[in-house]
Structure formats: C-alpha cells, structure tokens
Enzyme design. Structure first.
Site, PDB file in Angstrom:
ATOM      1  N   ASP A  11      16.370  37.027  -9.149  1.00  0.00           N
ATOM      2  CA  ASP A  11      17.158  36.691  -7.952  1.00  0.00           C
ATOM      3  C   ASP A  11      18.374  35.874  -8.392  1.00  0.00           C
ATOM      4  O   ASP A  11      18.439  35.391  -9.526  1.00  0.00           O
ATOM      5  CB  ASP A  11      16.304  35.872  -6.957  1.00  0.00           C
ATOM      6  CG  ASP A  11      17.101  35.459  -5.719  1.00  0.00           C
ATOM      7  OD1 ASP A  11      17.831  36.312  -5.162  1.00  0.00           O
ATOM      8  OD2 ASP A  11      17.030  34.283  -5.313  1.00  0.00           O
ATOM      9  N   SER A  12      19.307  35.683  -7.459  1.00  0.00           N
ATOM     10  CA  SER A  12      20.476  34.836  -7.738  1.00  0.00           C
ATOM     11  C   SER A  12      20.057  33.396  -8.029  1.00  0.00           C
ATOM     12  O   SER A  12      20.793  32.656  -8.675  1.00  0.00           O
ATOM     13  CB  SER A  12      21.412  34.844  -6.529  1.00  0.00           C
ATOM     14  OG  SER A  12      20.762  34.250  -5.413  1.00  0.00           O
ATOM     15  N   TYR A  43      25.202  34.476  -4.345  1.00  0.00           N
ATOM     16  CA  TYR A  43      25.854  35.775  -4.519  1.00  0.00           C
ATOM     17  C   TYR A  43      26.475  36.259  -3.210  1.00  0.00           C
ATOM     18  O   TYR A  43      27.335  37.123  -3.227  1.00  0.00           O
ATOM     19  CB  TYR A  43      24.814  36.840  -4.917  1.00  0.00           C
ATOM     20  CG  TYR A  43      24.324  36.832  -6.337  1.00  0.00           C
ATOM     21  CD1 TYR A  43      24.689  35.843  -7.242  1.00  0.00           C
ATOM     22  CD2 TYR A  43      23.488  37.855  -6.781  1.00  0.00           C
ATOM     23  CE1 TYR A  43      24.204  35.863  -8.549  1.00  0.00           C
ATOM     24  CE2 TYR A  43      23.007  37.890  -8.082  1.00  0.00           C
ATOM     25  CZ  TYR A  43      23.362  36.891  -8.962  1.00  0.00           C
ATOM     26  OH  TYR A  43      22.883  36.921 -10.244  1.00  0.00           O
ATOM     27  N   GLY A  44      25.940  35.725  -2.090  1.00  0.00           N
ATOM     28  CA  GLY A  44      26.152  36.283  -0.751  1.00  0.00           C
ATOM     29  C   GLY A  44      27.552  36.612  -0.325  1.00  0.00           C
ATOM     30  O   GLY A  44      27.761  37.523   0.468  1.00  0.00           O
ATOM     31  N   ASN A  75      18.133  40.688  -1.913  1.00  0.00           N
ATOM     32  CA  ASN A  75      18.681  41.745  -1.043  1.00  0.00           C
ATOM     33  C   ASN A  75      20.130  42.034  -1.382  1.00  0.00           C
ATOM     34  O   ASN A  75      20.571  43.177  -1.334  1.00  0.00           O
ATOM     35  CB  ASN A  75      18.597  41.311   0.420  1.00  0.00           C
ATOM     36  CG  ASN A  75      17.171  41.217   0.913  1.00  0.00           C
ATOM     37  OD1 ASN A  75      16.674  42.100   1.589  1.00  0.00           O
ATOM     38  ND2 ASN A  75      16.489  40.137   0.558  1.00  0.00           N
ATOM     39  N   THR A  76      20.869  40.976  -1.730  1.00  0.00           N
ATOM     40  CA  THR A  76      22.296  41.137  -1.999  1.00  0.00           C
ATOM     41  C   THR A  76      22.511  41.991  -3.245  1.00  0.00           C
ATOM     42  O   THR A  76      23.326  42.919  -3.246  1.00  0.00           O
ATOM     43  CB  THR A  76      22.937  39.740  -2.190  1.00  0.00           C
ATOM     44  OG1 THR A  76      22.504  38.911  -1.099  1.00  0.00           O
ATOM     45  CG2 THR A  76      24.436  39.812  -2.214  1.00  0.00           C
ATOM     46  N   GLU A 153      18.458  25.887  -2.170  1.00  0.00           N
ATOM     47  CA  GLU A 153      18.773  25.544  -3.565  1.00  0.00           C
ATOM     48  C   GLU A 153      18.779  24.028  -3.780  1.00  0.00           C
ATOM     49  O   GLU A 153      18.556  23.552  -4.886  1.00  0.00           O
ATOM     50  CB  GLU A 153      20.138  26.137  -3.959  1.00  0.00           C
ATOM     51  CG  GLU A 153      20.138  27.656  -4.081  1.00  0.00           C
ATOM     52  CD  GLU A 153      19.390  28.182  -5.318  1.00  0.00           C
ATOM     53  OE1 GLU A 153      19.494  27.567  -6.388  1.00  0.00           O
ATOM     54  OE2 GLU A 153      18.694  29.213  -5.182  1.00  0.00           O
ATOM     55  N   CYS A 185      16.987  37.974   3.433  1.00  0.00           N
ATOM     56  CA  CYS A 185      17.416  37.337   2.186  1.00  0.00           C
ATOM     57  C   CYS A 185      16.191  36.600   1.671  1.00  0.00           C
ATOM     58  O   CYS A 185      15.485  35.944   2.459  1.00  0.00           O
ATOM     59  CB  CYS A 185      18.551  36.348   2.452  1.00  0.00           C
ATOM     60  SG  CYS A 185      18.904  35.233   1.074  1.00  0.00           S
ATOM     61  N   THR A 186      15.914  36.719   0.380  1.00  0.00           N
ATOM     62  CA  THR A 186      14.661  36.174  -0.135  1.00  0.00           C
ATOM     63  C   THR A 186      14.619  34.639  -0.125  1.00  0.00           C
ATOM     64  O   THR A 186      13.553  34.051  -0.269  1.00  0.00           O
ATOM     65  CB  THR A 186      14.383  36.710  -1.555  1.00  0.00           C
ATOM     66  OG1 THR A 186      15.532  36.464  -2.373  1.00  0.00           O
ATOM     67  CG2 THR A 186      14.083  38.194  -1.516  1.00  0.00           C
ATOM     68  N   HIS A 187      15.754  34.003   0.048  1.00  0.00           N
ATOM     69  CA  HIS A 187      15.730  32.545   0.185  1.00  0.00           C
ATOM     70  C   HIS A 187      15.138  32.113   1.545  1.00  0.00           C
ATOM     71  O   HIS A 187      14.618  31.002   1.676  1.00  0.00           O
ATOM     72  CB  HIS A 187      17.147  31.962   0.104  1.00  0.00           C
ATOM     73  CG  HIS A 187      17.676  31.805  -1.285  1.00  0.00           C
ATOM     74  ND1 HIS A 187      18.117  32.852  -2.043  1.00  0.00           N
ATOM     75  CD2 HIS A 187      17.837  30.694  -2.063  1.00  0.00           C
ATOM     76  CE1 HIS A 187      18.543  32.406  -3.218  1.00  0.00           C
ATOM     77  NE2 HIS A 187      18.382  31.096  -3.257  1.00  0.00           N
TER      78      HIS A 187
HETATM   79  N1  DGL Z   1      18.298  35.605  -2.304  1.00  0.00           N
HETATM   80  C1  DGL Z   1      19.360  36.534  -2.235  1.00  0.00           C
HETATM   81  C2  DGL Z   1      19.172  37.635  -1.233  1.00  0.00           C
HETATM   82  O1  DGL Z   1      18.054  38.022  -1.012  1.00  0.00           O
HETATM   83  C3  DGL Z   1      20.768  36.073  -2.436  1.00  0.00           C
HETATM   84  C4  DGL Z   1      21.241  34.850  -1.799  1.00  0.00           C
HETATM   85  C5  DGL Z   1      22.584  34.461  -2.346  1.00  0.00           C
HETATM   86  O2  DGL Z   1      22.678  34.230  -3.547  1.00  0.00           O
HETATM   87  O3  DGL Z   1      23.536  34.440  -1.544  1.00  0.00           O
HETATM   88  O4  DGL Z   1      20.101  38.163  -0.701  1.00  0.00           O
END
Ligand code: DGL
Length: 257
Positions: A11-12, A43-44, A75-76, A153, A185-187
């Site tokens: 993941d990011s 990453y978003g 997801n991103t 984070e 988003c996995t966060h």
């Molecule tokens: N956890 C990530 C997702 O599922 C990315 C979040 C990010 O880095 O913006 O999209």
C-alpha cells in the site's frame, strides 16, 4: 507440495494493514511481507502515471523478495496500474482491490449508496465501470475522503478531530438516506470508530472489502497450488521506502486492534 514463500501486501502507507489483518486471520499458516511505501504517501491526488510508476517499483521489490503472490492493498494503485502490473509480472498472481460497490448495491434497502475513496480512485475506470454495472436504479454518491489518510498515518484516528473530519464527509450521504457506505480506500477501516460516532442514530452499514480480498487470495493460492504447509509458524516482515522509524510504526500499527 507446499509452497512456503511469503505473500506480499503493498500500500502507499499504513492503510493496507487493514487487508494484512484479514489475510493473516484467514490464512494463519502464510508468511507475509508488508510493504508500506510511506515515502510517497498519500497517493490519492498524485497523477495516475506517477502512481503507476510507484506501484511498479513496489511490486518489483516484493517480487525480488521472493513473494509467491502480491496483493495491491491500495485502491488508488489498483485503479491506476493493475493491468500494467499484471502484464509486466505475468508469472506472479496479483490481487487488486475491488471497490465494494457491488455488495453495497445488492444489499441497500434505501437504494442510496455512498462511496468514500481517494480522488484518484473515484476518477478511475475501475470504479466507474463497477458503479455503472451494479448501480443502476440506485443513487451512488461519491465523496473523496479529504484528510482521512493523514489522520491514519499520524495515528489520530481516535480523536474528536477525526470524528469531525469524517462527519463532514458523510453528512450529505446520510441526509440523502444512504444506508450503505463503501470504504473505498484501505486506510478508511482504521476510521470505523470515528465513522460510527459521526453516524450515530443513522441506520447505515459501512462496507469494507478486505475480507473479500482475503477470500480471493485463498482461492488463488488453491488454484495455483501455492498454499503453505498446514500448521506452519508464519513469519511476518515489514518493509518501506521511508525510514526505519516509519517501518517500526508499520509493525506497531499492524498489531494494534
Ligand atoms: N490506501 C490507499 C487506497 O486504498 C491510498 C491512500 C493514499 O495514499 O491516498 O486508496
């Protein structure tokens, strides 16, 4: 023949740990290598090509570490790069994140579904295709989770600030009567407590796709004969493109309930 090589999960940053937890629970004999970029998170809102390059570097690293299967627990990155990754690493089974729009649309009673995700995921093809396919006759409301990733984070998910931030994002969905809100988003599953507090009194279910991703990993292990020896004691490793302090934070957060 058993295959005791690890599964890679990427993941990011820390978000993919919500998928790591599910994979660990579902597949207790499997060793896991978690790679949380950390250096380039979030990453978003980065351009698609840049996310693609970062995802390529990460999957390359997990492949070089001897992983037998990789989960892109972001997801991103999935939306930006899954096809390119699958053609470049053709011998490596790669599981991406599916936005859980389908189960939400199949179970909604109010016929209003909310989706929270990063900006980059929401404007991706993958999300658009899934929403068009399962979202007919259903109002699908999408909102970028601005500030959500930063809360996670920085270990600030259990604060009043977190409740206020997620509350502002879901208010419109709840007012329209959404009874399913997809965590795209996995966060975001780290923010479930804050989301539940912000939605107190509303009949809404938050939908997290990570248990389904863990089931998909199990299916692929069986299909390709990649399962580790039953009852084996697994090894869990944590990697990052950031520094050692971040790596240790990943490790700590993985075990936090
Ligand atoms: N956890 C990530 C997702 O599922 C990315 C979040 C990010 O880095 O913006 O999209």
């Amino acid at each position: 023949m058993a295959d005791n090589r690890p599964i890679g999960i990427y993941d990011s940053g820390m978000g993919g740990l919500t998928v790591w937890r599910e994979v660990r629970r579902a597949l207790p004999a499997e060793s896991l290598v978690y790679l949380g970029d950390g250096k380039n998170c979030p990453y978003g809102s980065r351009p698609r090509a840049e996310v693609g390059r970062l995802a390529d570097e990460a999957v390359g690293r997990l492949s070089a570490l001897g992983c037998k299967l990789v989960v892109v627990a972001c997801n991103t990155a999935t939306a930006a790069a899954i096809d390119a990754l699958r053609s470049k690493y053709a011998d490596l089974p790669i599981v991406g994140m599916e936005p859980a729009v389908k189960p939400a649309c199949l179970t909604t009673r109010s016929r209003v579904v909310g989706v929270l995700a990063t900006e980059r995921s929401l404007d991706g093809d993958l999300f658009r295709r899934t929403a068009a396919r399962y979202g007919r006759d259903i109002e699908v409301l999408t909102v970028p989770g601005r500030g959500f990733v930063e809360l996670v984070e920085n270990d600030r998910e259990h604060t009043p600030e977190a409740v206020a931030c997620v509350g502002a994002a879901i208010r419109g969905m709840l007012e329209r009567g959404a009874d399913r809100i997809v965590l795209g988003c996995t966060h975001y599953p780290f923010l479930l407590d804050a989301l539940r507090k912000a939605a107190a009194g509303c009949d809404v279910t938050f939908v997290d796709p990570s248990p389904a991703v863990a089931r998909r990993v199990a299916e692929l292990l069986d299909r390709f004969g990649l399962r580790a020896e039953a009852g084996r004691v697994p090894h869990y490793a944590f990697e990052t493109f950031a520094d050692e302090a971040y790596r240790l934070r990943l490790e700590r957060k993985a075990w936090q309930e």
